[in-house]
Each structure stands twice: as structure tokens, then as C-alpha cells.
Design a protein around this motif. Sequence first.
Motif, PDB file in Angstrom:
ATOM      1  N   ALA A   4       0.998  -1.517  -0.050  1.00 50.03           N
ATOM      2  CA  ALA A   4       0.021   0.097   0.654  1.00 50.03           C
ATOM      3  C   ALA A   4       1.227   1.263   0.236  1.00 50.03           C
ATOM      4  N   ILE A   5       0.104   2.443  -0.672  1.00 50.66           N
ATOM      5  CA  ILE A   5       1.343   3.610  -0.435  1.00 50.66           C
ATOM      6  C   ILE A   5       0.152   3.847  -0.468  1.00 50.66           C
ATOM      7  N   LEU A   6       0.754   4.866   0.746  1.00 50.38           N
ATOM      8  CA  LEU A   6      -0.966   5.837   1.182  1.00 50.38           C
ATOM      9  C   LEU A   6      -0.898   7.188   1.273  1.00 50.38           C
ATOM     10  N   ALA A   7      -1.305   8.312   0.403  1.00 51.46           N
ATOM     11  CA  ALA A   7      -0.970   9.427   0.829  1.00 51.46           C
ATOM     12  C   ALA A   7      -1.315  10.128   1.455  1.00 51.46           C
ATOM     13  N   TYR A   8      -0.641  11.421   1.691  1.00 50.62           N
ATOM     14  CA  TYR A   8      -0.609  11.709   3.059  1.00 50.62           C
ATOM     15  C   TYR A   8      -0.789  13.747   2.422  1.00 50.62           C
ATOM     16  N   HIS A   9      -1.233  14.993   2.762  1.00 44.51           N
ATOM     17  CA  HIS A   9      -1.380  16.237   2.553  1.00 44.51           C
ATOM     18  C   HIS A   9      -2.331  16.611   3.314  1.00 44.51           C
ATOM     19  N   ALA A  10      -1.783  18.058   3.454  1.00 43.41           N
ATOM     20  CA  ALA A  10      -3.000  18.712   4.177  1.00 43.41           C
ATOM     21  C   ALA A  10      -3.788  19.044   3.443  1.00 43.41           C
ATOM     22  N   GLU A  11      -5.043  18.382   3.801  1.00 42.28           N
ATOM     23  CA  GLU A  11      -6.078  19.004   3.365  1.00 42.28           C
ATOM     24  C   GLU A  11      -6.584  20.198   2.958  1.00 42.28           C
ATOM     25  N   ALA A  94       8.161   3.528  -6.684  1.00 45.36           N
ATOM     26  CA  ALA A  94       6.884   3.674  -7.171  1.00 45.36           C
ATOM     27  C   ALA A  94       6.365   5.002  -6.754  1.00 45.36           C
ATOM     28  N   ALA A  95       6.576   5.352  -5.177  1.00 47.42           N
ATOM     29  CA  ALA A  95       5.901   6.252  -4.269  1.00 47.42           C
ATOM     30  C   ALA A  95       7.196   7.921  -4.698  1.00 47.42           C
ATOM     31  N   ARG A  96       8.260   7.510  -4.878  1.00 46.02           N
ATOM     32  CA  ARG A  96       9.332   8.876  -5.168  1.00 46.02           C
ATOM     33  C   ARG A  96       8.679   9.076  -6.570  1.00 46.02           C
ATOM     34  N   GLU A  97       8.301   8.445  -7.780  1.00 41.52           N
ATOM     35  CA  GLU A  97       7.694   8.875  -8.524  1.00 41.52           C
ATOM     36  C   GLU A  97       6.449   9.604  -8.853  1.00 41.52           C
ATOM     37  N   LEU A  98       5.532   9.015  -7.517  1.00 39.09           N
ATOM     38  CA  LEU A  98       4.457   9.365  -7.266  1.00 39.09           C
ATOM     39  C   LEU A  98       4.749  10.862  -6.891  1.00 39.09           C
ATOM     40  N   ARG A 100       8.029  12.811  -7.743  1.00 40.57           N
ATOM     41  CA  ARG A 100       7.731  13.734  -8.283  1.00 40.57           C
ATOM     42  C   ARG A 100       7.256  14.265  -9.205  1.00 40.57           C
ATOM     43  N   ALA A 101       5.423  13.467  -8.945  1.00 35.59           N
ATOM     44  CA  ALA A 101       4.724  13.896  -9.558  1.00 35.59           C
ATOM     45  C   ALA A 101       3.473  15.590  -8.921  1.00 35.59           C
ATOM     46  N   ASN A 102       3.303  14.900  -7.956  1.00 37.26           N
ATOM     47  CA  ASN A 102       3.153  15.833  -6.428  1.00 37.26           C
ATOM     48  C   ASN A 102       3.928  15.997  -5.343  1.00 37.26           C
ATOM     49  N   PRO A 103       5.372  16.824  -5.726  1.00 31.44           N
ATOM     50  CA  PRO A 103       6.185  17.122  -4.177  1.00 31.44           C
ATOM     51  C   PRO A 103       5.805  17.777  -3.050  1.00 31.44           C
ATOM     52  N   SER A 104       4.284  18.173  -2.916  1.00 29.59           N
ATOM     53  CA  SER A 104       3.634  19.019  -1.328  1.00 29.59           C
ATOM     54  C   SER A 104       3.454  17.375  -0.843  1.00 29.59           C
ATOM     55  N   ALA A 105       3.015  16.465  -1.726  1.00 32.36           N
ATOM     56  CA  ALA A 105       2.571  15.334  -0.755  1.00 32.36           C
ATOM     57  C   ALA A 105       3.671  14.531   0.301  1.00 32.36           C
ATOM     58  N   VAL A 106       3.226  13.661   1.143  1.00 32.59           N
ATOM     59  CA  VAL A 106       3.831  12.607   2.225  1.00 32.59           C
ATOM     60  C   VAL A 106       3.652  11.161   1.340  1.00 32.59           C
ATOM     61  N   TYR A 107       3.801  10.331   1.101  1.00 31.95           N
ATOM     62  CA  TYR A 107       4.378   8.753   0.724  1.00 31.95           C
ATOM     63  C   TYR A 107       4.549   7.474   1.929  1.00 31.95           C
ATOM     64  N   GLU A 108       3.674   6.918   2.638  1.00 30.17           N
ATOM     65  CA  GLU A 108       3.934   6.238   2.932  1.00 30.17           C
ATOM     66  C   GLU A 108       3.878   4.872   2.586  1.00 30.17           C
TER      67      GLU A 108
END
Length: 124
Positions: A4-11, A94-98, A100-108
Motif C-alpha cells: 500500500a502506498i498511502l498518500a498524505y497531504h494537508a487537506e 514507485a512512491a518516489r515517482e508519485l 515527483r509528480a506531487n512534491p508537496s505530498a508525503v507517501y508511506e
Amino acid sequence: MFFAILAYHAEGVVESWTPQEDAALMDDLLATHDRLVTQGHMGPAARLGPVEQAQTVRGLGDGMVIDGPFAETKEQLLGLYVVDFPSQEEAVEAARELRRANPSAVYEVRPIMLYVPGASLARP
């Protein structure tokens, strides 16, 4: 192995994007998604609804329903991907690629210990 790649961001940040900014970001993310799908690595992916609509069920018996997410944090879980790679290192790439497309997100990245495919989510 599934991860699972969990995508975190400030809503609030995500909600502040204009429709054009959001569409541009999604174009970049979908390019990564399409490549991972073509390579046979991408499974289901979802963008979650607003945290204010979340409910948590916890406690004894049937549990008590609490409005909102369980944890109070600056970043919220806003999406998830299920990917299939031979190693966690490849899932991290793969999380690093995501990112790069969304640099302000955090991926776990977390291994999925049990994966039970369910019914299709296609709308009737």
C-alpha cells in the motif's frame, strides 16, 4: 508482493488548488499511474473524500461512531494505491515517482499482509 502506498497531504492545501491546478497535478500523477499499469504493477487507487466527512468506529461491542479521523495531525490520509512489486525497494521507487509528480505530498509504503480481492466497484 502487494504494497500500500498511502498518500498524505494537508487537506487545506489540496482544497485550495484551483480546478486547473488540480487537473495539472492529476495529469502528472496519471502519467505515472498509466506507466505502472502498463508494467503490471498498479492495482486499485483511490482519492479519499474530505476528512470532515470521515467517521471512526471504535470501542467495545458494536463500537461507538465518532465524527472525523482518529488522529489529529497536520497531514491527513487523502488517498491510497495498491501496487505489486517483488520488493519493498521497488515500491518505494514507485512512491518516489508519485512524489515527483506531487512534491508537496508525503507517501508511506507498507506491505499488505492480506489481500482479498472484492467485488467490482463499478457503478450500476
